[in-house]
Enzyme design. Structure first.
Site, PDB file in Angstrom:
ATOM      1  CE  LYS A   1      -3.825   1.868   2.870  1.00 35.71           C
ATOM      2  NZ  LYS A   1      -4.624   1.568   4.082  1.00 35.71           N
TER       3      LYS A   1
ATOM      4  CB  SER B   1      -7.788   3.352   3.400  1.00 36.35           C
ATOM      5  OG  SER B   1      -6.983   2.717   4.372  1.00 36.35           O
TER       6      SER B   1
ATOM      7  CB  SER C   1      -8.033   0.279   6.170  1.00 32.51           C
ATOM      8  OG  SER C   1      -8.609   1.539   6.457  1.00 32.51           O
TER       9      SER C   1
END
Length: 463
Positions: A62, A137, A161
């Site tokens: 990420k 996210s 997330s």
């Protein structure tokens, strides 16, 4: 040469030193129609440890995790062109056993949302249904795994997330107990709640990654073999807040999964009553995060090679709801008494969570991961209409609903492993989450592997 990925049982086969998997992953990443990546390696990286366990295995991380050779933008215009000062220890641990980082994945701006909507980079698209969000996210990590580009991708989780993109993309996601995996080398939000985790194509990959990242926990009590042959899985009653907020499609998948598990000899479904975990979380979770956001981000921005003031970050973010959250965090910045009270309430929540699992002697609690299926992507017009008049809700609407079920466990710092329900239709996966007691991560992973096998072995009973 044999590698960990040659062992079968759901693990992708690796060709080791020849780098075929890495070359294939890079090619897929560069032409990925789902916009999973914000940066891809310019050339095929070679494993720096060609005889190590993960040699030749590609992975992604990420874009709020620092990694040598890649930018760290957290999908915000304010951080374009920046990179951190130190590599994430989780990234470093995987590289040390031969895994090859091929790129950084898209995310919701600053991890302050759950849709991975457009900000510095375009929105990530759900590989199961291109009209819909991949979640967030850590949406890019979920999409990269669901698209088959990498067998696993790192994400971060403050409050759903990892769980949300795993559920919406129909893959597996693991949120470790907070503090068990190092959260250093990240663009932070909340030191109390943040953790690095992993999204993967199988529970087996999650188990192998966890052994690399958290080796010192192998002797922990959570790694001991169970004393009973049957797994005790807690099931919330129909009036529980884990169940009452679910859409019809999620509720149907949930009930079908319970029908399957009820017929499995080595699983005991244990009805449980929520002792008030949701209410306890609401008394402290948001206050803790809002207080910590401005403090954590200010420290991070000040350590950059070219420091950025918090106010400049706030002024340059792309999304209005992210700017609103930054403003709200500034409003909590000096509320030390409120923050201290919230931390005490969190400690009470943790005690309640521990007593809950002990009282029912649970191996895990099972619940629908997200009360809704993946939301429609934003459109340039005010209301994006989908099939039968379905509209794209605002990010704020999605955030409240999508995080509902995961909030108590994530604020308590408990481990959670999300797996796909055995059946879904029209490209809309549904996730099921197993949540364990704090630091019982190895036991949770073992249980999740067995539950996943049972679900899919017996799914044909519903035909």
């Amino acid at each position: 040469m044999s590698t960990i990925a040659d062992s079968g049982d759901g693990l992708t086969r690796s060709t080791g030193e020849d780098g075929v998997l890495v070359l294939h992953a890079l090619e897929r990443a560069r032409h990925d129609p789902f916009r999973s990546f914000i940066a891809v390696a310019e050339s095929a990286p070679r494993s720096s440890h060609p005889r190590a366990a993960f040699a030749g295995v590609p992975f992604a991380a990420k874009d709020n995790l620092e990694a040598r050779g890649f930018p760290t933008t957290a999908n915000t215009p304010a951080l374009l062109g920046t990179s951190g000062t130190a590599e994430s220890p989780v990234v470093a641990a995987l590289r040390a056993v031969g895994a090859v980082l091929i790129g950084k994945t898209g995310m919701h701006e600053l991890a302050l949302g759950v849709t991975s909507s457009a900000a510095a980079f375009p929105a990530t698209v759900n590989p199961r249904d291109s009209r819909r969000s991949a979640g967030g996210s850590s949406g890019g990590s979920g999409a990269a795994v669901a698209a088959g580009i990498v067998p696993f991708a790192l994400g971060t989780d403050t409050g759903g997330s990892i769980t949300i993109p795993a559920a919406w993309c129909g893959v597996y996601g693991f949120r470790p107990s907070t503090g068990r995996w190092s959260a250093q080398g990240t663009v932070p939000l909340s030191s109390t709640r943040d953790t690095v985790g992993v999204i993967a194509e199988s529970v087996q990959w999650i188990a192998e990654v966890d052994r690399v990242v958290a080796p010192r926990y192998q002797g922990h009590r959570s790694g001991r073999p169970p004393k009973r042959s049957r797994m005790r899985i807690g099931i919330p009653d129909e009036d529980s807040e884990w169940v009452t907020h679910c859409d019809a499609e999620v509720a149907r998948a949930w009930m079908e999964a319970l029908l399957i598990l009820a017929q499995v000899p080595d699983i005991e479904l244990v009805p449980v009553v929520d002792p008030g975990l949701h209410r306890a979380e609401r008394s402290c979770g948001t206050t803790i995060e809002l207080y910590e956001i401005s403090h954590e981000l200010t420290r991070y921005l000040g350590r950059l090679p070219e420091p950025i003031p918090f106010g400049e970050l706030r002024d340059r973010v792309a999304r209005a709801e992210v700017r609103d959250l930054l403003d709200e965090s500034l409003g909590h910045r000096n509320d030390r008494h409120g923050y201290a009270a919230a931390l005490r309430l969190r400690s009470a929540l943790q005690r309640m969570h521990a007593k809950f699992h002990t009282a029912y002697a649970l191996d895990a609690l099972l619940y629908p991961s997200v009360p809704m299926v993946a939301s429609l992507l934003e459109a340039p017009r005010p209301r994006a209409e989908g099939a039968m008049g379905e509209r794209a809700p605002s990010d704020a609407e999605v955030f409240v609903r999508a995080t509902w079920n995961v909030n108590p466990g994530s604020v308590a710092g408990a481990p959670a492993l999300t797996l796909p329900a055995p059946r879904y239709s029209e490209g809309r996966p549904v996730g099921l989450t197993l949540e364990g007691a704090r630091f019982a991560d190895r036991r949770l992973i073992e249980v999740a592997g067995r539950v996943a096998r049972r679900l899919h072995e017996h799914a044909d009973q519903l035909k």
